[in-house]
Design a protein around this motif. Structure first.
Motif, PDB file in Angstrom:
ATOM      1  N   ALA A 293       0.826  -1.212   0.000  1.00 16.44           N
ATOM      2  CA  ALA A 293       0.000   0.000   0.000  1.00 16.44           C
ATOM      3  C   ALA A 293       0.853   1.252   0.000  1.00 16.44           C
ATOM      4  CB  ALA A 293      -0.898  -0.009   1.229  1.00 16.44           C
ATOM      5  N   LYS A 294       0.262   2.345  -0.438  1.00 15.08           N
ATOM      6  CA  LYS A 294       0.952   3.647  -0.384  1.00 15.08           C
ATOM      7  C   LYS A 294      -0.072   4.744  -0.107  1.00 15.08           C
ATOM      8  CE  LYS A 294      -1.053   5.560  -3.730  1.00 15.08           C
ATOM      9  NZ  LYS A 294      -1.610   6.854  -3.949  1.00 15.08           N
ATOM     10  N   ASN A 295       0.424   5.851   0.416  1.00 18.16           N
ATOM     11  CA  ASN A 295      -0.435   7.002   0.694  1.00 18.16           C
ATOM     12  C   ASN A 295       0.188   8.220   0.020  1.00 18.16           C
ATOM     13  OD1 ASN A 295      -2.676   8.156   1.859  1.00 18.16           O
ATOM     14  ND2 ASN A 295      -1.723   8.517   3.852  1.00 18.16           N
ATOM     15  N   THR A 296      -0.588   8.913  -0.811  1.00 18.52           N
ATOM     16  CA  THR A 296      -0.047  10.066  -1.549  1.00 18.52           C
ATOM     17  C   THR A 296      -0.683  11.353  -1.039  1.00 18.52           C
ATOM     18  OG1 THR A 296       0.233   8.687  -3.497  1.00 18.52           O
ATOM     19  CG2 THR A 296       0.256  11.054  -3.867  1.00 18.52           C
ATOM     20  N   TYR A 297       0.158  12.297  -0.595  1.00 16.28           N
ATOM     21  CA  TYR A 297      -0.322  13.538   0.021  1.00 16.28           C
ATOM     22  C   TYR A 297      -0.157  14.688  -0.960  1.00 16.28           C
ATOM     23  CZ  TYR A 297       0.461  10.869   4.375  1.00 16.28           C
ATOM     24  OH  TYR A 297       0.460   9.917   5.356  1.00 16.28           O
ATOM     25  N   ARG A 298      -1.245  15.052  -1.621  1.00 18.66           N
ATOM     26  CA  ARG A 298      -1.193  16.209  -2.526  1.00 18.66           C
ATOM     27  C   ARG A 298      -2.349  17.136  -2.125  1.00 18.66           C
ATOM     28  NH1 ARG A 298       1.156  13.961  -8.171  1.00 18.66           N
ATOM     29  NH2 ARG A 298       0.001  15.681  -9.027  1.00 18.66           N
ATOM     30  N   THR A 299      -3.145  17.640  -3.087  1.00 18.19           N
ATOM     31  CA  THR A 299      -4.292  18.468  -2.695  1.00 18.19           C
ATOM     32  C   THR A 299      -5.211  17.630  -1.806  1.00 18.19           C
ATOM     33  OG1 THR A 299      -4.177  19.748  -4.723  1.00 18.19           O
ATOM     34  CG2 THR A 299      -6.294  19.746  -3.564  1.00 18.19           C
ATOM     35  N   GLY A 300      -5.506  16.417  -2.272  1.00 19.81           N
ATOM     36  CA  GLY A 300      -6.182  15.429  -1.437  1.00 19.81           C
ATOM     37  C   GLY A 300      -5.150  14.414  -0.993  1.00 19.81           C
ATOM     38  N   CYS A 301      -5.619  13.361  -0.338  1.00 22.87           N
ATOM     39  CA  CYS A 301      -4.681  12.329   0.124  1.00 22.87           C
ATOM     40  C   CYS A 301      -5.366  10.983  -0.113  1.00 22.87           C
ATOM     41  CB  CYS A 301      -4.436  12.562   1.611  1.00 22.87           C
ATOM     42  SG  CYS A 301      -3.271  11.441   2.352  1.00 22.87           S
ATOM     43  N   PHE A 302      -4.650  10.060  -0.716  1.00 16.94           N
ATOM     44  CA  PHE A 302      -5.312   8.840  -1.176  1.00 16.94           C
ATOM     45  C   PHE A 302      -4.448   7.633  -0.840  1.00 16.94           C
ATOM     46  CE2 PHE A 302      -6.606  12.486  -3.562  1.00 16.94           C
ATOM     47  CZ  PHE A 302      -7.982  12.356  -3.658  1.00 16.94           C
ATOM     48  N   LEU A 303      -5.030   6.725  -0.024  1.00 14.81           N
ATOM     49  CA  LEU A 303      -4.304   5.519   0.387  1.00 14.81           C
ATOM     50  C   LEU A 303      -4.822   4.351  -0.444  1.00 14.81           C
ATOM     51  CD1 LEU A 303      -3.625   4.725   4.135  1.00 14.81           C
ATOM     52  CD2 LEU A 303      -3.543   2.999   2.371  1.00 14.81           C
ATOM     53  N   LEU A 304      -3.957   3.733  -1.216  1.00 13.94           N
ATOM     54  CA  LEU A 304      -4.366   2.598  -2.052  1.00 13.94           C
ATOM     55  C   LEU A 304      -3.680   1.322  -1.584  1.00 13.94           C
ATOM     56  CD1 LEU A 304      -5.317   4.970  -3.948  1.00 13.94           C
ATOM     57  CD2 LEU A 304      -4.899   3.416  -5.822  1.00 13.94           C
ATOM     58  N   TYR A 305      -4.463   0.272  -1.474  1.00 15.00           N
ATOM     59  CA  TYR A 305      -3.997  -1.027  -0.989  1.00 15.00           C
ATOM     60  C   TYR A 305      -4.214  -2.038  -2.108  1.00 15.00           C
ATOM     61  CZ  TYR A 305      -3.928  -5.137   2.143  1.00 15.00           C
ATOM     62  OH  TYR A 305      -3.647  -6.327   2.757  1.00 15.00           O
ATOM     63  N   ASN A 306      -3.128  -2.581  -2.627  1.00 15.04           N
ATOM     64  CA  ASN A 306      -3.196  -3.519  -3.756  1.00 15.04           C
ATOM     65  C   ASN A 306      -3.853  -4.843  -3.314  1.00 15.04           C
ATOM     66  OD1 ASN A 306      -2.533  -5.479  -5.722  1.00 15.04           O
ATOM     67  ND2 ASN A 306      -0.731  -4.336  -6.370  1.00 15.04           N
ATOM     68  N   THR A 307      -4.961  -5.214  -3.974  1.00 18.00           N
ATOM     69  CA  THR A 307      -5.617  -6.485  -3.605  1.00 18.00           C
ATOM     70  C   THR A 307      -5.420  -7.550  -4.692  1.00 18.00           C
ATOM     71  OG1 THR A 307      -7.743  -5.775  -4.546  1.00 18.00           O
ATOM     72  CG2 THR A 307      -7.408  -5.346  -2.205  1.00 18.00           C
ATOM     73  N   GLY A 308      -4.487  -7.308  -5.606  1.00 16.01           N
ATOM     74  CA  GLY A 308      -4.212  -8.295  -6.655  1.00 16.01           C
ATOM     75  C   GLY A 308      -5.331  -8.339  -7.680  1.00 16.01           C
ATOM     76  N   THR A 309      -5.540  -9.498  -8.274  1.00 19.36           N
ATOM     77  CA  THR A 309      -6.526  -9.587  -9.350  1.00 19.36           C
ATOM     78  C   THR A 309      -7.957  -9.770  -8.832  1.00 19.36           C
ATOM     79  OG1 THR A 309      -5.941 -11.903  -9.503  1.00 19.36           O
ATOM     80  CG2 THR A 309      -4.933 -10.443 -11.120  1.00 19.36           C
ATOM     81  N   ARG A 310      -8.103  -9.730  -7.514  1.00 22.16           N
ATOM     82  CA  ARG A 310      -9.427  -9.856  -6.881  1.00 22.16           C
ATOM     83  C   ARG A 310      -9.971  -8.472  -6.556  1.00 22.16           C
ATOM     84  NH1 ARG A 310     -10.974 -12.058  -1.897  1.00 22.16           N
ATOM     85  NH2 ARG A 310      -9.136 -11.105  -1.037  1.00 22.16           N
ATOM     86  N   HIS A 311     -11.228  -8.187  -6.937  1.00 19.21           N
ATOM     87  CA  HIS A 311     -11.751  -6.910  -6.445  1.00 19.21           C
ATOM     88  C   HIS A 311     -12.548  -7.132  -5.178  1.00 19.21           C
ATOM     89  CE1 HIS A 311     -15.484  -7.592  -8.863  1.00 19.21           C
ATOM     90  NE2 HIS A 311     -14.609  -8.034  -9.749  1.00 19.21           N
ATOM     91  N   VAL A 312     -11.983  -6.595  -4.101  1.00 20.83           N
ATOM     92  CA  VAL A 312     -12.546  -6.795  -2.775  1.00 20.83           C
ATOM     93  C   VAL A 312     -13.553  -5.682  -2.504  1.00 20.83           C
ATOM     94  CG1 VAL A 312     -11.944  -6.809  -0.304  1.00 20.83           C
ATOM     95  CG2 VAL A 312     -10.373  -7.804  -1.995  1.00 20.83           C
ATOM     96  N   GLN A 313     -14.735  -6.040  -1.989  1.00 27.59           N
ATOM     97  CA  GLN A 313     -15.721  -5.009  -1.648  1.00 27.59           C
ATOM     98  C   GLN A 313     -15.543  -4.600  -0.194  1.00 27.59           C
ATOM     99  OE1 GLN A 313     -17.696  -3.198  -3.397  1.00 27.59           O
ATOM    100  NE2 GLN A 313     -17.405  -4.242  -5.355  1.00 27.59           N
ATOM    101  N   SER A 314     -15.455  -3.313   0.026  1.00 28.30           N
ATOM    102  CA  SER A 314     -15.293  -2.818   1.391  1.00 28.30           C
ATOM    103  C   SER A 314     -16.654  -2.720   2.059  1.00 28.30           C
ATOM    104  CB  SER A 314     -14.654  -1.441   1.355  1.00 28.30           C
ATOM    105  OG  SER A 314     -14.766  -0.819   2.612  1.00 28.30           O
ATOM    106  N   THR A 315     -16.692  -3.049   3.342  1.00 27.33           N
ATOM    107  CA  THR A 315     -17.934  -2.800   4.087  1.00 27.33           C
ATOM    108  C   THR A 315     -17.693  -1.690   5.102  1.00 27.33           C
ATOM    109  OG1 THR A 315     -17.278  -4.684   5.456  1.00 27.33           O
ATOM    110  CG2 THR A 315     -19.015  -5.075   3.834  1.00 27.33           C
ATOM    111  N   HIS A 316     -16.567  -1.008   4.950  1.00 31.64           N
ATOM    112  CA  HIS A 316     -16.241   0.044   5.924  1.00 31.64           C
ATOM    113  C   HIS A 316     -15.896   1.374   5.264  1.00 31.64           C
ATOM    114  CE1 HIS A 316     -15.740  -3.725   8.159  1.00 31.64           C
ATOM    115  NE2 HIS A 316     -16.282  -3.006   9.130  1.00 31.64           N
ATOM    116  N   GLY A 317     -16.515   1.642   4.123  1.00 31.32           N
ATOM    117  CA  GLY A 317     -16.400   2.992   3.549  1.00 31.32           C
ATOM    118  C   GLY A 317     -15.253   3.209   2.578  1.00 31.32           C
TER     119      GLY A 317
END
Ligand SMILES: Nc1ncnc2c1ncn2[C@@H]1O[C@H](COP(=O)(O)OP(=O)(O)O)[C@@H](O)[C@H]1O
Ligand SMILES: O=P(O)(O)OC[C@H](O)CO
Length: 572
Positions: A293-317
């Motif tokens: 995972a990485k977190n990029t701090y620019r105008t906004g801030c976006f944390l992306l967590y690689n889940t591989g070839t599976r698209h995982v559905q979040s139940t926590h927003g």
């Protein structure tokens, strides 16, 4: 540029690890990085994975009404050309020329939406920025069409909640409110696109056969793409009333799409990489394994967590998004994303609106560092509502905990801490979704040059924060994708870029940081539900200016009349 200046520039970019040049020419890759507030053009030496030259320009952002953010699509193109010319000019000092650029990549602010005329090439409206909240009532109209007004109703298909953030809402608003857009749609002249589409269409010839395309990562931010088929979803297009013909073709993130044909200095160069800027930073940070995972701090801030070839559905927003697809036949890789709308943007707010600082880069760290805590002040920068994990468009910014002791130093420090607390919100949600807490946080983005912010981040999350070697991992990521498509940039070659230059370790106790986090959550609660969609007679900036221009007696009579009328209306 003098040789000394070049050396100084190199030293600034590389520190003591300056690349040694052996005199042999390498293939160069150009990268356009169009952010919310800045445009950059960077040129890399692919074989050495080194940034050679770059140029950057600030963009103008209009705020015609409260919550409206617009950009000029023509200025975006103009700035790209200026940055490209400047960067290419610098190449001569290194013995290179434009002809050594073998491919071009484009990374961009996502979701920002442009409508233009296929036959004239004219934008039909300013670009509506990703963080614009004018579509508030459009969201309500769409929610009224789905069962239980459930904002997560489309998440299984698109990975996204129904929110003003995403492009489909902006497209719908343009069709509902802008006559020229409606007319163009009726006459089959309307083209919609995120900024990557607008740039590629113009670079590849515009009205003379420009390519109307986008990549999977940008398409996955529209609320119109199906995560499974990686194509426009017919049901979603119907729900939002967007015709398939006005949308770009969805392509992979790394392939030769076409050649620049706009008569600019970039003419003749192959375009072979497109990535949304946050996904691009994931590639640039070499987070190519599931679980990274990485977190990029620019105008906004976006944390992306690689889940591989599976698209995982979040139940926590969190959002589910496409991370990258490095070739037409390569598998799509997905990510869970925690999106924070206001990070660096809060620093600009302190500078431009509250006038608490003069210079974002110099002042925030220095002034906030003059106090050892915020004095229990919390700043929730919900300037346009709150994104993940709350997704509350009715939230508004608050500064609470003020006392007679509070100074601007405390408030600036609280604004820095807000970025860290919001990141902790995301980490908590990710932990619940993935069941495994992140043990370290890889960070990039211009804000990460702020040492105090980085230390606060480690202290408030309790995990080491690892700062990337270069702050602009977004440009690097798409450079890698573009180089990969033309066969000059192999994974191993940029691996060392992902090596952090500095690690910030937590210095606080669990009890201390948990107590502070509990207070943050209390502050967030107070920010929710502040904005209501109900129309009221409020004193807007325009009304204030209008009233200020009326003589005092008339003003008093006017105000008295307004008061009487509104009381009569209230009693009805
Ligand atoms: N040293 C710093 N400390 C705090 N904030 C910073 C610092 N340097 C830059 N910023 C903030 O980070 C953001 C940088 O954004 P920028 O890289 O220009 O990206 P973009 O245009 O893509 O959003 C700005 O909002 C700015 O206020
Ligand atoms: O301008 P940035 O770099 O904060 O990026 C904006 C994001 O892409 C919006 O989703």
């Amino acid at each position: 540029m003098s040789f000394k200046r070049i050396l100084r520039r190199q030293k600034r970019i590389y520190g003591d690890e300056m690349p040694v040049r052996d005199g042999t020419k390498k293939s160069l890759i150009g990268a356009i990085d169009d952010g919310t507030k800045t445009v950059r053009f960077v040129i890399y030496e692919a074989e050495r994975s080194e940034e050679l030259v770059s140029h950057q320009l600030d963009k103008t952002e209009a705020q015609p009404q409260e919550g409206w953010y617009e950009q000029d699509p023509l200025e975006i193109l103009h700035n790209i050309k200026m940055c490209a010319e400047n960067a290419i000019d610098q190449l001569a000092e290194f013995g290179y020329s434009k002809d050594d650029i073998v491919a071009l990549g484009i990374t961009n602010q996502r979701e920002t939406t442009i409508a233009w005329d296929k036959f004239t090439g004219e934008p039909l409206h300013p670009a509506i920025s990703w963080n614009d909240i004018r579509t508030d009532s459009t969201v309500d109209a769409i929610l009224a069409k789905v069962p239980d007004r459930n904002k997560n109703y489309l998440k299984n298909i698109s990975g996204l909640p129904i929110s003003p953030y995403f492009s489909a809402l902006k497209m719908r608003w343009l069709k509902d409110n802008i006559k020229s857009v409606r007319r163009a749609s009726r006459d089959k002249r309307l083209l919609f696109g995120t900024v990557d589409s607008w740039i590629v269409w113009n670079l590849t010839g515009g009205v003379h056969g420009g390519l109307h395309i986008t990549d999977v990562t940008n398409a996955s931010r529209t609320l119109l793409m199906n995560l499974e088929t990686l194509n426009w979803d017919p049901m979603l297009c119907r729900l939002f009333g967007i015709h398939r013909e006005s949308l770009p073709q969805i392509r992979s993130s790394a392939e030769i799409y076409g050649i620049v044909k706009d008569g600019s200095i970039l003419d003749g160069i192959r375009i072979s990489g497109i990535l949304g800027n946050q996904q691009s930073a994931l590639v640039g940070q070499n987070c190519l394994q599931a679980g990274q995972a990485k977190n990029t701090y620019r105008t906004g801030c976006f944390l992306l967590y690689n889940t591989g070839t599976r698209h995982v559905q979040s139940t926590h927003g969190l959002l589910t998004t496409v991370a990258y697809k490095l070739g037409p036949n390569a598998p799509a890789v997905y990510a869970l994303e925690g999106s924070i709308a206001v990070a660096g943007g809060a620093m600009k707010f302190l500078r431009d609106n509250l006038k608490l600082i003069k210079d974002v880069t110099q002042d925030t760290e220095h002034i906030a560092g003059q106090v050892f805590s915020t004095g229990d002040v919390y700043f929730v920068p919900a300037l346009n509502g709150l994104y993940a994990p709350y997704w509350r468009k009715d939230a508004r910014g608050i500064i609470c905990g003020l006392t007679a002791f509070t100074t601007k130093n405390h408030i600036i420090r609280a604004a820095l801490e807000a970025v860290c607390f919001q990141t902790r919100d995301i980490l908590e949600a990710m932990n619940k979704d993935c069941g495994m807490p992140l043990s370290k946080l890889h960070v990039d983005g211009r804000m990460t040059s702020n040492d105090l912010l980085m230390q606060l981040q480690a202290d408030l999350t309790g995990i080491p924060v690892l700062r990337a070697q270069s702050w602009d991992m977004s440009a690097l990521g798409v450079g890698v994708a573009a180089g990969h498509a033309v066969g000059v940039w192999a994974v191993e070659r940029w691996r060392h870029h992902a090596t952090p230059t500095h690690t910030f370790l937590p210095t606080t106790t669990d009890d201390d940081r948990d107590a502070r986090y509990t207070k943050w959550k209390m502050a967030v609660q107070r920010s929710l539900g502040w904005a209501s969609t109900k129309k009221s007679i409020t004193m807007t900036e325009e009304r204030f200016k209008l009233l200020a221009s009326i003589p005092a007696t008339l003003y008093l009579i006017g105000s008295f009349t307004m008061l009487v009328v509104s009381n009569i209306l209230k009693d009805r």
